[in-house]
Scaffold this active site. Structure first.
Site, short mmCIF file in Angstrom:
data_model
loop_
_atom_site.label_atom_id
_atom_site.label_comp_id
_atom_site.label_asym_id
_atom_site.label_seq_id
_atom_site.Cartn_x
_atom_site.Cartn_y
_atom_site.Cartn_z
CE LYS A 578 -0.42 -7.13 8.69
NZ LYS A 578 -0.48 -7.31 7.35
CD GLU A 605 3.05 4.51 5.20
OE1 GLU A 605 1.94 3.99 5.92
OE2 GLU A 605 3.92 5.45 5.64
CB VAL A 608 -0.65 0.19 9.43
CG1 VAL A 608 -1.85 1.04 10.04
CG2 VAL A 608 -0.01 -0.24 10.55
CB ALA A 610 -3.04 -1.32 1.64
CG LEU A 612 -5.04 4.27 3.20
CD1 LEU A 612 -5.98 3.86 4.54
CD2 LEU A 612 -4.76 5.42 2.07
CD GLU A 666 -1.87 -11.50 5.06
OE1 GLU A 666 -1.07 -12.27 3.86
OE2 GLU A 666 -1.59 -9.89 5.08
CE LYS A 681 -3.31 -4.33 8.40
NZ LYS A 681 -4.42 -4.62 7.21
N GLY A 796 -5.51 -4.51 -1.16
CA GLY A 796 -5.90 -5.26 -2.18
C GLY A 796 -4.40 -5.45 -3.08
#
Length: 814
Positions: A578, A605, A608, A610, A612, A666, A681, A796
């Site tokens: 990020k 993608e 923010v 993971a 989704l 992290e 994010k 995850g």
């Protein structure tokens, strides 16, 4: 009668010569003219030794000894002992003459074209003689015939012009009266009308065979080499290249002129008028069908039949206002090159008559520039025309096909494909027959250009993606495993051939140009070289593959700072890191602009949510004309996991430790618990919504004690959590007392963003958010009251890896 020609690799050693014998024996007593090249590598050695001799370098004798040893070794291996002495005597006699010629070049310190032809002719003369004696010793009905007695040329040494009237009569008379089944002839060599040795140019053995085939009206001309025919592209550069089963004479001529090395360009001309078929066959795989060359019968076949290239090209440009409307400029230009004996490979001229541009061999550049600048000295001095402009290190790539003129859009498709892969086109040419479209490009882009064009025109829309992966920890390893499991599906269902070419962790890195085995990548990486980010980039750039994608699975600021280098070289970037997109706004903006400028997707993608589709959905909303009014979100899977599991029966320390061990946080958990990760994010979502914001402008209502925030190691951080357990329990109690849950919420509204821990009451969309799930509410002009909601697992390794995978597929569909 058949004419068979075997190239240098086909007769490179005794083993290969036995292969040739086996092929010839299958002809069942059919009369054969067998044309052979010099043993593999001998012509180059002859040129080397002659050059050394003319430079009065005694090292020529060492090369001559190597030539002698090679021929004697073949004789001793192939010829029975009882007749070896006769053959060796003749071979040594010829080598003695060769030595005398080289001594002459050494003494006078010069190598004339005439002397060079005499020297290099010994390669074919010796090979054909030795092979004929071997065939005789094997009781084959064979005889040696010196081609110099059949093919008569002028005295243009190095590339003599054939006198076909005399040559045809010589060949017809010889083969009419000759009774041997197998006539073995040296290729490449001929003789002038006064009996001096001449040569037909490099690759002239093909030409020899074609001349004989045309003269005697052979039923077929077979060219035996080390590949199974003419390919859709050079198989050494394009692994997916396929053998073309049947092409026309014209297509074969175009391909051979543009670098198809299996056929010497002039070969086709003698047999074309007589419509004698040519077949290209593989000495080492004689069962392969090869390529048949006849007159065009491909009326309904493929439009593009092959993609070829010719390297070592330079562009010469003559330009200036003094050329416009002045007759004779082109004549003077090309006449000057002709007088210098310089062949022009490509011509293009602006319709304004302001410039003429030609492609020539790199070897001819200096003499061409000097001659042209002298020829136009007056115009250059008076500034009507500029001095000759030179561009070197170029290559011509060409699409070839008889049916290309019947199809619209091929040029656009060709240039679009090259453009998408950042291959800059320096010049374009297309013949009036429309059988060939040529483009001049940098030679460093050849492999990428050929593979891109081959993929576009021959590979049934299967797109190859070449991945370079940095970071193979939790997320990276899962990502590689997912790619490995889905390889077959991607190819069959999505028409994507995904290869991992390079992998790096913090210690080692490894590359495999044919693709790293995803079932054993750990071993390859363990045995790799020392990791170095600069070397990694330089290797990716030097490989210069089409559809290259750099995948960053790290949390490294230094790696994030390298994205510009990749994008500027048309290498796409996919990242779950990020830092780049949440860094200074100008850097974020630069990355987005570079992605557009160099047609290299920059996808993030997984920054923010993971796996989704949060950013993707946001992009679609904006692209469709909607406007974001407000964003509310729980964006930290790790913090959601922590507060969903924290209560008065467990310690805050233990829950955070569990989150770290299960891969939700992290490696440095303060990034999550300090709110920095959530700030990044919401910043990214804000920017993707079209707002200019920097992270310093985001309000952070931190819940961690100041001491915890200021720790400098994980051990001291976890120790501080134990110390302040009572304050965490108080946070829980306060929320529980009002029947609320603790959620770390990010919000953007009215140009302002903030993050912080909030008490969420029952009935709120955030209240029942379980586990490590994320949720985002988009309030837009189209969704003003009931927001668009995206909800699901937001942390995850598996889901993050799947998000990266999804971005790779998006690039494949671009």
């Amino acid at each position: 009668m058949k004419v068979l020609k075997f190239g240098g690799t086909s007769v490179a050693n005794p083993e290969n010569i036995n292969r040739v014998k086996a092929i010839v024996q299958k002809e069942n007593d059919k009369k054969i003219a067998l044309v052979v090249s010099a043993f593999g590598g001998i012509t180059d050695l002859l040129l080397q030794t002659s050059q050394l001799a003319s430079n009065q370098n005694l090292a020529y004798k060492e090369v001559l000894t190597e030539i002698e040893n090679k021929h004697i070794a073949v004789v001793k291996d192939l010829i029975p002992v009882q007749i070896q002495s006769t053959v060796l005597s003749k071979v040594k006699s010829d080598l003695n003459v060769l030595e005398t010629l080289l001594e002459g070049a050494f003494l006078i310190g010069e190598l004339t074209p005439k002397l060079s032809d005499k020297i290099v002719s010994y390669g074919e003369l010796l090979s054909s003689f030795i092979i004929s004696e071997f065939f005789k010793s094997e009781r084959l009905d064979a005889v040696f015939k010196d081609s110099r007695a059949l093919i008569t040329t002028d005295e243009t040494y190095g590339k003599a012009n054939v006198n076909f009237k005399v040559t045809n009569k010589n060949c017809q008379d010889y083969f009419k009266t000759n009774t041997y089944q197998i006539n073995i002839l040296p290729g490449f060599v001929a003789a002038s009308s006064n009996g001096d040795s001449t040569t037909l140019g490099r690759g002239g053995s093909d030409y020899t065979a074609a001349i004989i085939a045309a003269a005697v009206g052979a039923e077929i001309l077979e060219i035996w080499t080390d590949v199974s025919g003419m390919y859709t592209a050079n198989p050494k550069l394009v692994k997916q290249a396929k053998c073309v089963s049947h092409i026309s004479y014209e297509e074969a001529m175009e391909l051979s002129h543009f670098g198809a090395k299996v056929l010497y360009p002039p070969t086709i001309q003698p047999v074309l008028n007589k419509e004698i078929p040519i077949v290209i066959k593989n000495t080492f795989k004689p069962e392969d069908p090869g390529t048949l060359i006849t007159k065009n019968n491909n009326k309904q076949g493929k439009t593009v039949r092959g993609i070829s290239h010719v390297g070592n090209i330079s562009l010469l440009s003559l330009e200036g206002p003094g050329m416009i409307g002045i007759p004779g400029i082109s004549k003077r230009f090309f006449e000057t090159l002709s007088l210098e004996g310089i062949s022009v490979v490509l011509i293009t001229q602006a319709s304004s008559e302001h410039s003429i541009c030609v492609g020539i061999s790199d070897d001819d550049v200096d003499s061409a520039v000097n001659a042209l600048n002298e020829a136009f000295a007056y115009e250059i001095e008076s500034r009507k025309i500029k001095p000759i402009i030179v561009e070197k290190d170029l290559t011509i790539v060409a699409l070839v096909g008889d049916n290309m003129k019947s199809h619209q859009g091929l040029s656009g498709k060709m240039f679009s494909t090259l453009g998408k892969n950042n291959v800059n086109i320096r010049a374009i040419a297309q013949g009036a027959s429309e059988r060939n479209i040529s483009a001049v490009i940098k030679k460093t882009d050849v492999k990428k250009a050929l593979n891109s064009l081959h993929e576009e025109f021959f590979e049934e829309n299967i797109k190859q993606l070449n991945l370079f992966v940095m970071g193979v920890g939790n997320v990276g390893s899962k990502f590689l495993n997912q790619i490995g499991k889905q390889t077959k599906y991607l190819k069959e269902e999505l028409k994507l051939n995904v290869r991992v070419i390079g992998i790096s962790n913090s210690r080692t890195m490894t590359f495999n140009e044919n693709g790293i085995s995803l079932s054993d990548w750990e071993t390859e990486l363990a045995n790799g070289e020392k990791a170095d980010k600069e070397v990694f980039f330089n290797t990716v750039n030097a490989l210069n593959y089409r559809n290259s994608v750099f995948v960053d699975n790290t949390a490294s600021e230094a790696v994030a700072e390298s994205y510009t280098k990749y994008l500027k070289n048309s290498i796409s970037v996919v990242t779950c890191n990020k830092i780049a997109c949440s860094s200074d706004y100008e850097y974020y903006k630069e990355l987005k602009q570079l992605a557009k400028k160099y047609n290299a997707p920059f996808l993030f993608e997984t920054n923010v949510g993971a796996g989704l589709p949060i950013i993707d959905t946001l992009k679609h909303l904006i692209a469709s004309g909607d406007k974001i009014n407000k964003i509310q979100a729980v964006l930290s899977g790790s913090l959601n996991f922590v507060f969903n599991n924290f209560n008065d029966t467990v310690t805050f320390h233990d829950i955070v430790k569990q989150a770290q061990e299960e891969g939700y946080t992290e490696p440095d958990p303060t990034i999550d618990l300090s709110g920095i990760d959530v700030m990044r994010k919401i910043l990214i979502l804000t920017r993707e919504s079209g707002h200019q914001l920097d992270i310093q402008q985001i309000e952070n209502d931190a819940f961690l004690p100041k001491e915890s925030l200021e720790t400098n190691s994980n051990d001291s951080f976890f120790a501080s959590l134990k110390k302040h357990e009572s304050s965490f329990q108080e946070l829980y109690k306060n929320a529980n007392d009002v029947e609320s849950k603790l959620k770390y919420v990010a919000q953007f509204e009215n140009g302002k963003a903030k993050v912080g821990l909030q008490q969420i009451p029952k009935g709120h969309d955030f209240y029942n958010l379980e586990g490590s799930d994320n949720i985002v509410l988009f309030y837009t002009e189209r969704y003003p009251n009931q927001p668009m909601i995206i909800k699901g697992a937001g942390a995850g390794a598996e889901v993050t890896a799947s998000g990266i995978f999804a971005d790779i597929i998006r690039i494949g569909n671009f």
